[in-house]
Design an enzyme around this catalytic site. Structure first.
Site, PDB file in Angstrom:
ATOM      1  N   LYS A   1      -6.088  -2.601  -1.896  1.00  0.00           N
ATOM      2  CA  LYS A   1      -6.154  -1.821  -3.448  1.00  0.00           C
ATOM      3  C   LYS A   1      -4.754  -1.694  -3.710  1.00  0.00           C
ATOM      4  O   LYS A   1      -4.439  -2.033  -4.802  1.00  0.00           O
ATOM      5  CB  LYS A   1      -6.838  -0.562  -3.146  1.00  0.00           C
TER       6      LYS A   1
ATOM      7  N   ASP B   1      -9.524   9.589   2.958  1.00  0.00           N
ATOM      8  CA  ASP B   1      -9.399   8.172   2.929  1.00  0.00           C
ATOM      9  C   ASP B   1      -8.562   8.138   1.475  1.00  0.00           C
ATOM     10  O   ASP B   1      -8.662   8.643   0.485  1.00  0.00           O
ATOM     11  CB  ASP B   1     -10.719   7.876   2.354  1.00  0.00           C
TER      12      ASP B   1
ATOM     13  N   TRP C   1     -18.024   6.429  -1.689  1.00  0.00           N
ATOM     14  CA  TRP C   1     -17.191   5.982  -0.318  1.00  0.00           C
ATOM     15  C   TRP C   1     -17.289   7.328   0.693  1.00  0.00           C
ATOM     16  O   TRP C   1     -17.548   7.083   1.581  1.00  0.00           O
ATOM     17  CB  TRP C   1     -15.957   5.747  -0.608  1.00  0.00           C
TER      18      TRP C   1
HETATM   19  C1  LIG Z   1     -12.363  -0.010  -1.425  1.00  0.00           C
HETATM   20  C2  LIG Z   1     -12.797   1.336  -0.701  1.00  0.00           C
HETATM   21  C3  LIG Z   1     -13.506   1.679   0.392  1.00  0.00           C
HETATM   22  C4  LIG Z   1     -13.991   0.382   1.408  1.00  0.00           C
HETATM   23  O1  LIG Z   1     -13.061  -0.505   1.673  1.00  0.00           O
HETATM   24  P1  LIG Z   1     -13.158  -1.762   2.671  1.00  0.00           P
HETATM   25  O2  LIG Z   1     -11.895  -2.055   3.321  1.00  0.00           O
HETATM   26  O3  LIG Z   1     -13.657  -2.828   1.802  1.00  0.00           O
HETATM   27  O4  LIG Z   1     -14.112  -1.189   3.743  1.00  0.00           O
HETATM   28  C5  LIG Z   1     -13.498   2.772   0.922  1.00  0.00           C
HETATM   29  N1  LIG Z   1     -12.965   3.806   0.566  1.00  0.00           N
HETATM   30  C6  LIG Z   1     -12.266   3.776  -0.754  1.00  0.00           C
HETATM   31  C7  LIG Z   1     -11.694   5.252  -1.435  1.00  0.00           C
HETATM   32  C8  LIG Z   1     -12.225   2.521  -1.657  1.00  0.00           C
HETATM   33  O5  LIG Z   1     -11.733   2.384  -2.560  1.00  0.00           O
END
Ligand SMILES: *Cc1c(COP(=O)(O)O)cnc(C)c1O
Length: 359
Positions: free
Chosen positions: A195, A171, A101
């Site tokens: 998540k 993030d 990511w």
């Molecule tokens: C799942 C995830 C993403 C991507 O998320 P989307 O909503 O599918 O774009 C980005 N960063 C992290 C840390 C993730 O776990």
């Protein structure tokens, strides 16, 4: 069919009381005579939902008035572009690469300016968080970027870098509200909801107000934080139903005693699983101890066939989605807020049984 223990990395399980509440309100929300999905986002009833959700999120995360809370779409991945497009002035940013990511976020930023890779744990398949040396940070970076919890590899920062006046951007897609975080240390915190919060389709952005309003000319209106801050997340139709479910999740978190209480439960859950991995002769965790995630627990046996057998038998016993990410293999148990303590205890019991049967 009974509900299973769902260890999916995302979209992932939601608290049963939330689903039950949504079920109760499915056909008729309050005295509106309609479902939340059918409601105008400009209605008073819906405003109460979205701004109620914002107020709860602010309360639970301790977000001050210095920050805007935005409810957006496009997933976390859209933020990979929105962040440089809004924050670039010198067109330079520091990135720490702790997994896919972060790598994707850095690649997107590199389309608009200079990306300085401060550190990376790619050399050991992202099984640790690199030690950071402040002298390698760019003095003129517009921001400093990290992935706070690495969903695929199962690492997390237990301490955040001190970046001085340079805004720290994180993030937190897979660890939002799983542990207490001091929002004031950050310029931007953002997360895809699927998540640890609610359904896919909602992206939460928590941004310090002074970082809004300086977007590059080429920044699309829809990616400009000012657009959404000025319109209080109602510039266009927000992901109404996802926000409604997230509000129910926030209410559930509050009922559980808040984020600090959930953190205690999460530490207990992760502790049970890691303790077993440390003592097992068949299974082992893949991450260095000090950087282990509370949310995503990758583990392996030394035999691919045994991994496959475990995943299959676990599924037959009601423990589903334990297959590791396609780029990593092995197993991964994602144990987000909604996974009850009991689910982890039963998984460990099952792993013990599997180990004794397959010696
Ligand atoms: C799942 C995830 C993403 C991507 O998320 P989307 O909503 O599918 O774009 C980005 N960063 C992290 C840390 C993730 O776990």
């Amino acid at each position: 069919m009974e509900r299973v223990y769902n260890f999916s990395a995302g979209p992932s399980m939601l608290p049963v009381p939330v689903l039950e509440q949504a079920q109760k309100e499915m056909l008729c929300y309050g005295n509106t005579g309609m479902s939340v999905m059918e409601m105008s986002h400009r209605s008073k009833d819906y405003e109460d939902i979205i701004y109620g959700a914002e107020a709860l999120l602010r309360e639970l995360m301790g977000i001050s008035d210095n920050y805007e809370v935005l409810f957006l779409q496009g997933g976390a991945s859209t933020q990979f572009a929105a962040i440089p497009l809004n924050l670039f002035k010198n067109k330079k940013a520091d990135y720490v690469i702790t997994g896919q990511w972060a790598k994707k976020a850095a690649a997107e930023a590199a389309r608009y300016g200079d990306v300085n890779i401060v550190a990376s744990s790619a050399d050991k398949t992202f099984t640790y968080i690199p030690k950071l040396d402040k002298s390698t940070f760019s003095k003129d970076a517009d921001y400093f970027y990290i992935t706070a919890n690495n969903t695929i590899y199962g690492t997390r920062y237990t301490q955040f870098p001190d970046t001085g006046d340079i805004p720290l951007v994180a993030d937190i897609s897979s660890n939002i509200m799983s542990e207490v975080m001091d929002v004031n240390k950050f310029g931007i915190l953002y997360a895809g909801a699927q998540k640890n919060v609610g359904p896919a389709g909602l992206t939460i952005v928590i941004i310090r107000k002074d970082l809004i309003g300086n977007a590059l000319d080429i920044c699309p209106n829809m990616l400009n934080y000012k657009t959404h801050a000025d319109a209080r997340s109602m510039f266009n139709t927000p992901p109404c139903y996802a926000i409604y479910i997230s509000k129910l999740v926030f209410e559930w978190i509050k009922g559980m005693g808040g984020v600090s209480q959930l953190q205690k439960i999460n530490e207990e859950k992760a502790g049970i699983l890691y303790d077993f991995l440390d003592e097992s002769k068949m299974f082992r965790g893949t991450v260095v101890k000090e950087d282990r995630s509370l949310m995503n627990v990758p583990f392996v046996t030394d035999d691919e066939e045994l991994n496959a057998k475990f995943i299959k038998e676990a599924k037959e016993n009601g423990f589903v989605n334990l297959k590791g990410h396609r780029t990593v293999g092995g197993m991964r148990a994602s144990i987000y807020n909604a996974m009850p303590l009991e689910g982890v205890k039963k998984l460990v019991e099952f792993m013990k049984k599997f180990e004794s049967e397959n010696k």
